[in-house]
Design an enzyme around this catalytic site. Structure first.
Site, PDB file in Angstrom:
ATOM      1  N   SER A 189     119.699  -2.738  58.081  1.00  0.00           N
ATOM      2  CA  SER A 189     118.723  -1.663  57.955  1.00  0.00           C
ATOM      3  C   SER A 189     117.389  -2.242  57.511  1.00  0.00           C
ATOM      4  CB  SER A 189     119.195  -0.626  56.931  1.00  0.00           C
ATOM      5  OG  SER A 189     119.243  -1.198  55.636  1.00  0.00           O
ATOM      6  N   LYS A 190     116.403  -1.379  57.328  1.00  0.00           N
ATOM      7  CA  LYS A 190     115.049  -1.795  56.974  1.00  0.00           C
ATOM      8  C   LYS A 190     115.013  -2.608  55.683  1.00  0.00           C
ATOM      9  CE  LYS A 190     112.174   0.117  60.046  1.00  0.00           C
ATOM     10  NZ  LYS A 190     111.161  -0.661  60.782  1.00  0.00           N
ATOM     11  N   ARG A 191     115.922  -2.324  54.778  1.00  0.00           N
ATOM     12  CA  ARG A 191     115.873  -3.032  53.491  1.00  0.00           C
ATOM     13  C   ARG A 191     116.221  -4.520  53.643  1.00  0.00           C
ATOM     14  NH1 ARG A 191     120.739  -0.354  53.243  1.00  0.00           N
ATOM     15  NH2 ARG A 191     122.584  -1.597  52.696  1.00  0.00           N
TER      16      ARG A 191
END
Length: 520
Positions: free
Chosen positions: A283-285
Site C-alpha cells: 500500500s501507499k505506506r
C-alpha cells in the site's frame, strides 16, 4: 476463429490484460514484465488487451496511464491497442466508446467492450444456453447478499443454493415477468475436483462443491471478467496465462468453462503476491504504488524494470543488476517463487543510484532534461539549457551521490545563480559555521589569497588554502566549512575545490564578501 491454435502452430502467445480502472500499479507492471520476458525468451507474441468489462469504473484516462506506464518501462507489444510515435500521441482520445479504437493484430478488437458490441460473445452464450450448461438467475443482489450473510453466520462453506439452477419453463417465465434483466450463471459441476496444473505452483486442487455457479453475463447484458477472459484467450490463441495469484481462485471456474466449450485450456502460471516489508498487502505506506509515481519522482525505467523482475524471480547466482538482454536470456517461469515477494522502497532507490552511477554524463544529462520537461519544470529547464557544459560538470562531480533524477536540482541550483540571496543560506548552517569565533577573520584573509591566484583551479586553490591553514595553525575543517557555506549556502555538496573552480574566481570572492557582510 475457433481453430486459432492450429493456425498459429502452437507459437507461444501471452497477453497482459489490465482493467482500466486506475493507474498501473507495481503488481500489474510486474505481471506485464513477466509476460513480455516470457514472450521474448520464447520468440513468441506479446499482446496488450484491455479488459474493460467494469463499465462503471473503466476510463479512457486509465487506459492512457497504463499505456504511458508500459511505454516508459520499455515494454512493447506485438498486438493490441495501436499508438503512434510514442505514448503521448495515443489515439485513444475520444470518450465515445462507439468509435472504433485503432489496433494492430489479426485478432482484434482488443477492448472487451468493443468485442461485446461486435457480438463476439453472443455466439458462445447461445451455445451454452442451448446445451443447458448455463442458466438464467433471477435472484436480486439483495437476495444473494442475504444468503451470503446467512452462510457466514452458520459458517456454511457450501456454495450458493441452486434455487434458479433447475427451473422448469413455467417457473422461468413466471420469474421473467418479475425480473426483466436476469443474469446468466454457469453450472459448475457438483462433484469431483478441478485440478490446476500450474507452471509455478504445481498441482492445485479445488473441490467443486465449494465453487459457486458464477455469473457469465451481467444484468446489463455485458460479459463478466471470467467469461470474456476465456473467450478472448481462446480466440486469440493464448498459450500461457501468466498473472498474479489473486486470480488463482478464478482459474477453476475458467477451466470448467473451457471444458464446457470443448476447448483446451492454456497453461497457467500464477505469480506470487507482493507484500510490504511488514508482510502486509502492498500500500501507499510502503512507498509509491503506481508506475507513473516512480517516473514523476525521478526514477529510471531501467532500474524499475530490473527491480520488478526480482520480485518473485531470481537466478541461480542471485544476480542483482541486469541488462534487458541478460534478463531475457536467463528468464524462465520455473525460476519464479511460490512465496510472496517483499517490496523494499530502499532497495529500489539503491538500485536506481547504481544505474545512475553507471551512466555516461551525456546520457544522464539527457535523462535529466527529459524528466524536467515531463514534470513541467520549465523555468529550471530554461536555465539549464543556457549552461549545459557547467551543469554536466556539476552532475559529474555529484554523480556518485545522486540516487534519483529528482536529487539533481538541489545539487546544482546554486551553480545556476549569479549571486546568492539571504534566503539561499540554511539558518542552522549560518549559526553553526559562519557565526563561529574567528570565522570572519579567516574569510577575509582567504579572500585576499584567492584574489592573488591567477589560475583559479581546484589544484591551486587547495594548495593555497592548505598553506594558509598550516601557516596559521588551523585545522582544515576550520577553513573548509566556512568557505563552503559562504559560497554555496550549505554544508554539503561536491568536492570543495572542484566546486570553487566551477563557480569561478569572481563569483567565489563576491559570495564570500556577501557572507561577511550579512552573517559574520
Amino acid at each position: 476463429m475457433d481453430n486459432n491454435r492450429n493456425k498459429l502452430d502452437k507459437k507461444i502467445r501471452v497477453r497482459f490484460a489490465p482493467s482500466p480502472t486506475g493507474y498501473l500499479h507495481i503488481g500489474g507492471a510486474r505481471t506485464a514484465i513477466f509476460n513480455w520476458l516470457f514472450a521474448r525468451k520464447m520468440n513468441g507474441t506479446f499482446i496488450l488487451r484491455i479488459e474493460d468489462t467494469d463499465e462503471v469504473r473503466s476510463t479512457t484516462e486509465s487506459v492512457d496511464a497504463i499505456i504511458k506506464s508500459l511505454t516508459w518501462l520499455g515494454i512493447n507489444w506485438d498486438e493490441g491497442v495501436e499508438i503512434v510515435s510514442g505514448y503521448n500521441e495515443l489515439i485513444f482520445e475520444s470518450k465515445n466508446r462507439d468509435n472504433t479504437i485503432p489496433y494492430k493484430g489479426e485478432y482484434g478488437p482488443y477492448f472487451q467492450m468493443e468485442r461485446y458490441k461486435k457480438g463476439i460473445y453472443k455466439k458462445y452464450i447461445d451455445k451454452l444456453l442451448e446445451e443447458g450448461k448455463v442458466y438464467y438467475c433471477y435472484c436480486t443482489p439483495e437476495e444473494i447478499e442475504d444468503l451470503r450473510q446467512k452462510q457466514k453466520i452458520s459458517k456454511n462453506e457450501v456454495r450458493l443454493d441452486d434455487r434458479c439452477r433447475d427451473l422448469n419453463e413455467e417457473q422461468r417465465k413466471e420469474l421473467q415477468n418479475k425480473i426483466q434483466n436476469p443474469v446468466i450463471r454457469f453450472k459448475m459441476p457438483k462433484e469431483d475436483k478441478t485440478i490446476v496444473n500450474d507452471v509455478i505452483r504445481g498441482k492445485v486442487e479445488f473441490e467443486n462443491v465449494l465453487l459457486d455457479d458464477f455469473i457469465i453475463v451481467k444484468s446489463s447484458g455485458g460479459p463478466t471478467y471470467n467469461f470474456a477472459c476465456v473467450i478472448d484467450d481462446h480466440l486469440m490463441g493464448i498459450t500461457h496465462v501468466i498473472r498474479g495469484d489473486d486470480h488463482l481462485s478464478n482459474t477453476p471456474k475458467q477451466i470448467q468453462l473451457y471444458n464446457a466449450l470443448g476447448w483446451q485450456p492454456p497453461q497457467f502460471a500464477h505469480l506470487s503476491m507482493i507484500l510490504g516489508p511488514d508482510r502486509t498487502k502492498l500500500s501507499k505506506r510502503h512507498g509509491y504504488t503506481s508506475v507513473l509515481e516512480y517516473k514523476t519522482n525521478g526514477f529510471l525505467p531501467e532500474a524499475i524494470f530490473n527491480y520488478l523482475v526480482l520480485l518473485g524471480w531470481s537466478t541461480e547466482d542471485s544476480q542483482q543488476i541486469f541488462t534487458k538482454d541478460e534478463i531475457i536470456e536467463k528468464f524462465s517461469l520455473e525460476r519464479c517463487a511460490k512465496n510472496p515477494a517483499i517490496f523494499d522502497q530502499k532497495k529500489i532507490i539503491w538500485m536506481n543510484g547504481e544505474y545512475i552511477r553507471k551512466m555516461s554524463i551525456d546520457n544522464l544529462y539527457t535523462k535529466f532534461l527529459n524528466w524536467l520537461s515531463e514534470t513541467g519544470q520549465r523555468e529550471l529547464l530554461d536555465k539549464i539549457k543556457n549552461k549545459e557544459e557547467l551543469v554536466k560538470k556539476v552532475i559529474k562531480l555529484e554523480q556518485d551521490k545522486i540516487k534519483l533524477l529528482s536529487d539533481i536540482p538541489k545539487r546544482i541550483d546554486f551553480f545556476l545563480k549569479n549571486d546568492l540571496e539571504y534566503n539561499d543560506y540554511d539558518p542552522e548552517d549560518i549559526d553553526k559555521v559562519l557565526r563561529k569565533p574567528n570565522v570572519d577573520k579567516i574569510l577575509k584573509e582567504i579572500v585576499k589569497i584567492y584574489q592573488q591566484i591567477n589560475e583559479f583551479t581546484a589544484t591551486e586553490l587547495e594548495a593555497k588554502t592548505r598553506i594558509y591553514a598550516d601557516t596559521n595553525g588551523l585545522k582544515t575543517s576550520d577553513i573548509f566549512h566556512p568557505i563552503r557555506v559562504a559560497v554555496s549556502g550549505r554544508t554539503i555538496g561536491p568536492g570543495l575545490f572542484e566546486m570553487l573552480e566551477l563557480l569561478g574566481k569572481e563569483t567565489v570572492i563576491r559570495r564570500i564578501n556577501f557572507s561577511l557582510e550579512k552573517f559574520c
